[in-house]
Design a protein around this motif. Sequence first.
Motif, mmCIF file in Angstrom:
data_model
loop_
_atom_site.group_PDB
_atom_site.id
_atom_site.type_symbol
_atom_site.label_atom_id
_atom_site.label_comp_id
_atom_site.label_asym_id
_atom_site.label_seq_id
_atom_site.Cartn_x
_atom_site.Cartn_y
_atom_site.Cartn_z
ATOM 1 N N ASN A 48 15.124 25.631 87.680
ATOM 2 C CA ASN A 48 16.120 24.878 86.921
ATOM 3 C C ASN A 48 17.536 25.320 87.258
ATOM 4 O OD1 ASN A 48 14.351 23.262 85.403
ATOM 5 N ND2 ASN A 48 13.844 25.047 84.162
ATOM 6 N N TRP A 49 17.652 26.460 87.908
ATOM 7 C CA TRP A 49 18.977 27.028 88.153
ATOM 8 C C TRP A 49 19.754 26.216 89.169
ATOM 9 C CZ3 TRP A 49 20.582 30.946 85.163
ATOM 10 C CH2 TRP A 49 19.610 31.729 84.532
ATOM 11 N N TYR A 50 19.057 25.800 90.197
ATOM 12 C CA TYR A 50 19.738 25.184 91.319
ATOM 13 C C TYR A 50 19.476 23.686 91.370
ATOM 14 C CZ TYR A 50 20.671 29.804 93.167
ATOM 15 O OH TYR A 50 21.116 31.073 93.344
ATOM 16 N N TYR A 71 26.754 25.515 86.886
ATOM 17 C CA TYR A 71 25.497 25.230 86.184
ATOM 18 C C TYR A 71 25.747 24.576 84.840
ATOM 19 C CZ TYR A 71 21.302 25.423 83.653
ATOM 20 O OH TYR A 71 20.246 25.021 82.897
ATOM 21 N N LYS A 72 26.819 24.983 84.168
ATOM 22 C CA LYS A 72 27.047 24.483 82.812
ATOM 23 C C LYS A 72 27.423 23.009 82.805
ATOM 24 C CE LYS A 72 28.418 29.019 81.476
ATOM 25 N NZ LYS A 72 29.550 29.929 81.537
ATOM 26 N N GLU A 118 12.964 34.549 84.873
ATOM 27 C CA GLU A 118 14.279 33.899 84.917
ATOM 28 C C GLU A 118 15.400 34.924 84.873
ATOM 29 O OE1 GLU A 118 14.535 31.046 85.767
ATOM 30 O OE2 GLU A 118 12.643 30.105 85.251
ATOM 31 N N PHE A 144 15.777 36.215 88.312
ATOM 32 C CA PHE A 144 16.434 35.172 89.108
ATOM 33 C C PHE A 144 17.925 35.147 88.808
ATOM 34 C CE2 PHE A 144 17.526 31.134 90.804
ATOM 35 C CZ PHE A 144 16.593 30.906 91.792
ATOM 36 N N TYR A 145 18.246 35.187 87.529
ATOM 37 C CA TYR A 145 19.658 35.199 87.128
ATOM 38 C C TYR A 145 20.365 36.415 87.693
ATOM 39 C CZ TYR A 145 23.554 36.438 84.110
ATOM 40 O OH TYR A 145 24.764 36.843 83.654
ATOM 41 N N ASN A 169 20.761 36.044 91.610
ATOM 42 C CA ASN A 169 21.421 34.866 92.157
ATOM 43 C C ASN A 169 22.670 34.439 91.404
ATOM 44 O OD1 ASN A 169 19.612 34.310 94.319
ATOM 45 N ND2 ASN A 169 18.118 33.734 92.782
ATOM 46 N N TYR A 211 23.588 30.997 79.518
ATOM 47 C CA TYR A 211 22.462 30.617 80.369
ATOM 48 C C TYR A 211 21.156 30.737 79.595
ATOM 49 C CZ TYR A 211 25.632 30.748 84.305
ATOM 50 O OH TYR A 211 26.667 30.510 85.136
ATOM 51 N N LEU A 221 19.225 27.354 79.361
ATOM 52 C CA LEU A 221 18.159 27.236 80.357
ATOM 53 C C LEU A 221 16.909 28.022 79.996
ATOM 54 C CD1 LEU A 221 18.627 27.244 84.166
ATOM 55 C CD2 LEU A 221 16.744 28.451 83.175
ATOM 56 N N ILE A 222 17.063 29.328 79.773
ATOM 57 C CA ILE A 222 15.876 30.177 79.681
ATOM 58 C C ILE A 222 15.064 29.867 78.434
ATOM 59 C CG2 ILE A 222 15.066 32.548 79.570
ATOM 60 C CD1 ILE A 222 17.471 33.379 81.168
ATOM 61 N N GLU A 232 13.233 26.557 78.570
ATOM 62 C CA GLU A 232 12.154 26.611 79.550
ATOM 63 C C GLU A 232 10.965 27.388 79.018
ATOM 64 O OE1 GLU A 232 13.175 27.826 83.584
ATOM 65 O OE2 GLU A 232 11.029 28.100 83.888
#
Lengths: 280, 177
Positions: free
Chosen positions: A125-127, A193-194, B110, B113-114, B117, B129, B133-134, B137
């Motif tokens: 989901n990050w990219y 991303y935001k 995640e 990953f965070y 990256n 984030y 996101l996390i 998910e």
Amino acid sequence: MKKKLNTILLFFLAVIFIAILSVGYRYKVEPLHKGVSFVIIPIQKSITEVKSFINTKINSYKEDKSLKQTIEELNNEITELEIENNRLKHLEKENSRLAKLLETADSYPDYNKVTSKVIAKDTTNWYNTFVIDKGNKDGVYENMPVLASGGLVGKVIKSGHNYSEVLSLIDDRSSVSGISVRSDALGFVKGDYKLINQNLVKMEFDQNANILEGDEIVTSHLSEIFPFGISIGIVNAIESSNNMKTATIIPFVDFSHLDTVLVITENFEKDLSELIDQEN
Amino acid sequence: MRIVIFLFIIILNFILQTTLLSSLALNNIVPDTSLILIILYARLRNDTEGFIFGFVTGLLTDIFFSPFFGFYALLGGFIGYFAGKPFRNFYRSNLVTPLLLIGFGTFIYEYIFYFFNFLFRGKVDFFSYFTSLIFPEIIYNLIFSIFIYKILFYINFKIECIEKPKRKIFEDIETLS
């Protein structure tokens, strides 16, 4: 005993991992990429085709009702565009006449383009990257610009034999040098991303940059990868902080419904540091 | 037999995840089915096999999408190994420990990953984030994993019936009685 064996095995695997990471950072593991992509790309292609087929069926059912009105509107638009077109033709003639005088006739060449389909999306989901169905065999290589009907989509970051991965403009890693058409204000168009959810990108300007809402942004002549003048988007809102201006930009491309893209199969990479050296 | 079937499942999962799953996106968040598969497989078997499963799944992702080659493979192997470690003497048919580990594992995955990256590129606002996101998910993964666990448990059960099991299927019951 078994536990000891397991630890030894894990240790060796860790060593192999580090080897893979460091080799993979530099080189592409060609046979692996090739073999796997030959199996998977065709399946992904066909599944995506079925999916888009179903989608278009559903959409066409929805659209039937409003079709009549759209036809009328389009007819009006055509007449308007014809008038506009005539005017532009006239301008183009004049332009080429003047360009001949200035001997810069080839500054806007026609690029070679390859049409390709988006067949797969990134797993995280990050990219926001996707895979297209054209690769080295169609002349698509790394760092080539990718366009869609509206404007810039992004660049190719990885290319295999029959597929390549495209980094889109709204991806968090993406950064493109842009320029305002109206005022020549330079800045960097960066994915964030935001802002992904709203299909927006942000752009960072100098504090004193002359920028207004509604300005059109195109790729600048300072970009190391993109040619000058590909449209990116329109300035939506501007925020100033103490040492820079940040604008949010609405890209011309709708990234959530992207299925066909154009790749310019020419490499525009230039080393800007060399230019700077020459100037000094 | 086991290798062939699970290789097929890995490839099938990858294809479906990259093509069809994006239409299930809620607010741009999609469940990470490969992560779910890694953790659940590690729960059903053991840490070493979870490690191998995670590595192969990650390798496939690496070939097509990657910050750099080997990242997903390493991360998948790591998650598979540590998902297979704890709570070894719980019933496998019980959903509680797999769900617990999916929730926790998604967070770890995640977060790593965070860390590599995003934090390395100076994006320090972890909390936003996390909320955008996390956390969604994790919820989405938990819902998905219930269905995937049922399917995976069934497939694994059938395979274990065919191959003469090294690990007895009902060892939990035997140790209890």
